[in-house]
Motif scaffolding. Structure first.
Motif, short mmCIF file in Angstrom:
data_model
loop_
_atom_site.label_atom_id
_atom_site.label_comp_id
_atom_site.label_asym_id
_atom_site.label_seq_id
_atom_site.Cartn_x
_atom_site.Cartn_y
_atom_site.Cartn_z
N HIS A 376 27.35 45.42 88.43
CA HIS A 376 28.81 45.47 88.46
C HIS A 376 29.35 44.32 87.62
CE1 HIS A 376 32.83 46.17 89.91
NE2 HIS A 376 32.42 47.06 90.78
N SER A 377 30.13 44.64 86.59
CA SER A 377 30.63 43.60 85.69
C SER A 377 31.51 42.59 86.41
CB SER A 377 31.40 44.24 84.52
OG SER A 377 32.48 45.03 85.01
N ALA A 378 32.28 43.04 87.40
CA ALA A 378 33.17 42.12 88.14
C ALA A 378 32.38 41.18 89.05
CB ALA A 378 34.17 42.91 88.98
N LEU A 379 31.09 41.44 89.24
CA LEU A 379 30.25 40.62 90.11
C LEU A 379 29.23 39.81 89.31
CD1 LEU A 379 29.50 43.29 92.88
CD2 LEU A 379 31.37 41.63 92.83
N GLY A 380 29.51 39.62 88.02
CA GLY A 380 28.56 38.88 87.20
C GLY A 380 27.30 39.67 86.93
N TYR A 381 27.42 40.98 86.82
CA TYR A 381 26.31 41.89 86.58
C TYR A 381 25.23 41.78 87.66
CZ TYR A 381 28.44 42.96 82.11
OH TYR A 381 29.32 43.37 81.14
N LEU A 382 25.69 41.75 88.90
CA LEU A 382 24.83 41.89 90.07
C LEU A 382 25.22 43.17 90.78
CD1 LEU A 382 24.97 38.26 91.52
CD2 LEU A 382 23.08 39.26 90.24
N SER A 383 24.33 43.71 91.58
CA SER A 383 24.69 44.85 92.41
C SER A 383 25.50 44.35 93.60
CB SER A 383 23.44 45.58 92.91
OG SER A 383 22.78 44.79 93.89
N PRO A 384 26.28 45.21 94.26
CA PRO A 384 27.05 44.75 95.43
C PRO A 384 26.21 44.09 96.50
CG PRO A 384 27.87 46.88 94.71
CD PRO A 384 26.66 46.60 93.88
N MET A 385 25.03 44.64 96.80
CA MET A 385 24.18 44.04 97.82
C MET A 385 23.63 42.69 97.38
SD MET A 385 24.01 45.92 100.59
CE MET A 385 22.47 45.54 101.39
N GLN A 386 23.22 42.58 96.12
CA GLN A 386 22.73 41.30 95.60
C GLN A 386 23.82 40.24 95.66
OE1 GLN A 386 21.57 42.66 91.70
NE2 GLN A 386 19.38 42.70 92.23
N TYR A 387 25.04 40.63 95.30
CA TYR A 387 26.14 39.67 95.30
C TYR A 387 26.41 39.16 96.71
CZ TYR A 387 30.78 37.75 94.33
OH TYR A 387 31.86 36.91 94.22
N GLU A 388 26.47 40.07 97.67
CA GLU A 388 26.74 39.65 99.04
C GLU A 388 25.61 38.81 99.61
OE1 GLU A 388 27.25 42.07 103.11
OE2 GLU A 388 28.99 42.20 101.76
N GLN A 389 24.37 39.19 99.32
CA GLN A 389 23.23 38.43 99.82
C GLN A 389 23.22 37.02 99.25
OE1 GLN A 389 20.00 41.01 98.78
NE2 GLN A 389 20.37 42.43 100.49
N ARG A 390 23.53 36.87 97.97
CA ARG A 390 23.59 35.53 97.38
C ARG A 390 24.72 34.70 97.98
NH1 ARG A 390 22.12 35.66 90.91
NH2 ARG A 390 20.18 36.87 91.09
N TRP A 391 25.84 35.36 98.25
CA TRP A 391 26.96 34.65 98.87
C TRP A 391 26.58 34.16 100.27
CZ3 TRP A 391 29.97 35.08 103.22
CH2 TRP A 391 31.14 34.34 103.25
N LEU A 392 25.94 35.01 101.04
CA LEU A 392 25.52 34.63 102.39
C LEU A 392 24.50 33.51 102.35
CD1 LEU A 392 25.22 38.18 104.01
CD2 LEU A 392 26.95 36.46 104.51
N ALA A 393 23.56 33.57 101.39
CA ALA A 393 22.56 32.51 101.25
C ALA A 393 23.22 31.18 100.91
CB ALA A 393 21.53 32.89 100.19
N ALA A 394 24.22 31.23 100.04
CA ALA A 394 24.94 30.01 99.67
C ALA A 394 25.70 29.43 100.87
CB ALA A 394 25.91 30.29 98.52
N GLN A 395 26.27 30.29 101.71
CA GLN A 395 26.98 29.81 102.88
C GLN A 395 26.02 29.14 103.86
OE1 GLN A 395 30.45 29.95 103.00
NE2 GLN A 395 29.98 30.60 100.91
N ARG A 396 24.84 29.74 104.05
CA ARG A 396 23.84 29.13 104.96
C ARG A 396 23.37 27.78 104.42
NH1 ARG A 396 22.15 34.68 105.55
NH2 ARG A 396 20.68 34.43 103.83
N LYS A 397 23.20 27.70 103.09
CA LYS A 397 22.76 26.44 102.47
C LYS A 397 23.81 25.36 102.64
CE LYS A 397 21.05 24.53 98.14
NZ LYS A 397 20.74 24.83 96.69
N ASN A 398 25.07 25.71 102.46
CA ASN A 398 26.16 24.73 102.59
C ASN A 398 26.34 24.27 104.03
OD1 ASN A 398 26.69 24.93 99.84
ND2 ASN A 398 28.27 26.51 100.12
N ALA A 399 26.03 25.17 104.98
CA ALA A 399 26.17 24.83 106.39
C ALA A 399 25.02 23.98 106.91
CB ALA A 399 26.30 26.10 107.23
N ALA A 400 23.90 24.00 106.19
CA ALA A 400 22.70 23.27 106.65
C ALA A 400 22.89 21.76 106.52
CB ALA A 400 21.49 23.73 105.85
#
Length: 400
Positions: A376-400
């Motif tokens: 998806h071009s609006a997601l930096g050429y990631l798929s919707p699932m990849q984009y959401e998974q990366r976002w969730l991983a970043a949130q867990r990393k920031n919370a750690a």
């Protein structure tokens, strides 16, 4: 407040889709991943379906007697299923049917782990299974993997395989990103030139009939979105709409719900009608899967289904605020309109469905591909699932 017992439910349509994918040859774990649900749910639904209880129907306690005619019928059904798989492989792989072994092997590798076994794909493409695995071992060997420099012939084999897999949806920018994502180093200008030279191009879109019925006297919600389609987190802003698919049996209507943070399809329903239950079932599927907190905004057009008392009551029960676009302005719901355009290119243009079930299967397969694989071009050429998974991983990393 939404009752806790209700929150754990899934629509029957959703359960049947999980069972359908398992029966088509996918493993329960893969189906669970694709649909975003626990694998135990899939196992339970398959077990209930085998007993005839998935739809709430309890079979007779007496074990049925299997006759010779029934066994022969089961054998014939299995043979028909195999023939359908061979037909689908030949149809999807037609771009490499007359190509060399390397192109066919590349296509088999692209499609492996999806709908068909490797042995059957090799059989239909008239290449040996052992030859494919020997070729694959050579591709995966150190210094000989897909990341090395590719000749034009090898690169074209990969591009034709991708082009067939995504049904001609990608132009050269997405094709370039897809090749890079698969470990193939290549310049974008080289991809553009090769695609142009060999006639590999994205299928064009066309306009379709509007299905919105805004000629009613029901209350209309204000536009809370104002074309701000980039929420900061999942489950803050969803959008919904209805489209239609023509079949020889009549129209098949599809209602979908997108989470605009990742553009992921989080709910859907397909019916032979456009009644309120169509959009309500799509919303309930999304709610039961995602369990959104109160404050979520659901954006739609002013169609009578979305304005109905039944649908608005369902949203209020989940703490969802209603937002509606201006009359006759498709840009106010642009992400969903864009989604419909891609779906129509992949599933409608040039296709003829004899039955609604054929259309349903094609749409479900494409939506699974869209969520998990389509760049998806609006997601930096990631798929919707990849984009959401990366976002969730970043949130867990920031919370750690």
């Amino acid at each position: 407040m939404v009752d806790k017992q209700v929150r754990g439910k899934y629509t029957l349509e959703y359960k049947l889709e999980a069972v359908r994918q398992v029966k088509a040859g996918q493993s329960g774990a893969v189906v669970a991943k694709v649909l975003g649900i626990p694998s135990s749910n899939v196992s339970n639904w398959v077990r209930l379906d085998a007993k005839g209880q998935l739809g709430g129907v309890v079979p007779s306690q007496k074990a049925p007697v299997v006759t010779a005619e029934q066994m022969e019928l089961a054998r014939l059904r299995a043979e028909v299923a195999r023939l359908k798989m061979e037909r689908d492989i030949a149809k999807k792989g037609r771009s490499v049917l007359c190509a060399g072994c390397a192109a066919k092997y590349a296509w088999v590798r692209q499609m492996s782990g999806k709908a068909w076994p490797v042995s059957l794909m090799c059989e239909v493409l008239e290449v040996s299974t052992s030859g494919y695995f020997n070729w694959k071992r050579g591709q995966d060997a150190p210094g000989h993997g897909p990341s090395r420099f590719q000749s034009d012939e090898a690169l074209l084999a990969h591009m034709r395989a991708i082009h067939a897999e995504i049904k001609g949806e990608y132009g050269w920018p997405r094709m370039h990103k897809e090749l890079l994502a698969r470990g193939i180093r290549v310049g974008k200008e080289r991809v553009r030139v090769l695609m142009q030279r060999h006639g590999i191009k994205a299928r064009t879109k066309k306009k379709f009939v509007v299905t919105t019925d805004s000629k009613h006297h029901l209350p209309v919600a204000p536009d809370l979105v104002q074309r701000r389609f980039n929420p900061e987190a999942p489950n803050l802003l969803w959008s919904g709409d209805i489209t239609y698919i023509p079949t020889d049996e009549g129209w098949l209507y599809l209602a979908a719900v997108l989470d605009l943070h990742s553009r992921q399809v989080v709910g859907w329903s397909m019916q032979p009608h456009m009644q309120t239950s169509l959009v309500k079932d799509a919303l309930l599927m999304a709610c039961w899967r995602r369990r959104p907190a109160k404050g979520l905004i659901f954006h739609s057009d002013r169609g009578s289904q979305y304005c109905s008392h039944e649908f608005q009551t369902t949203m209020k029960a989940w703490g969802i605020s209603s937002s509606m676009s201006r009359k006759g302005n498709c840009w106010d719901n642009a992400p969903t309109e864009s989604f419909w355009g891609h779906l129509k290119v992949a599933c409608v243009l040039g296709q003829r469905f004899a039955t609604r079930e054929q259309a349903r299967t094609a749409i479900l397969n494409w939506m699974a591909f869209y969520n998990h694989s389509r760049l998806h071009s609006a997601l930096g050429y990631l798929s919707p699932m990849q984009y959401e998974q990366r976002w969730l991983a970043a949130q867990r990393k920031n919370a750690a």
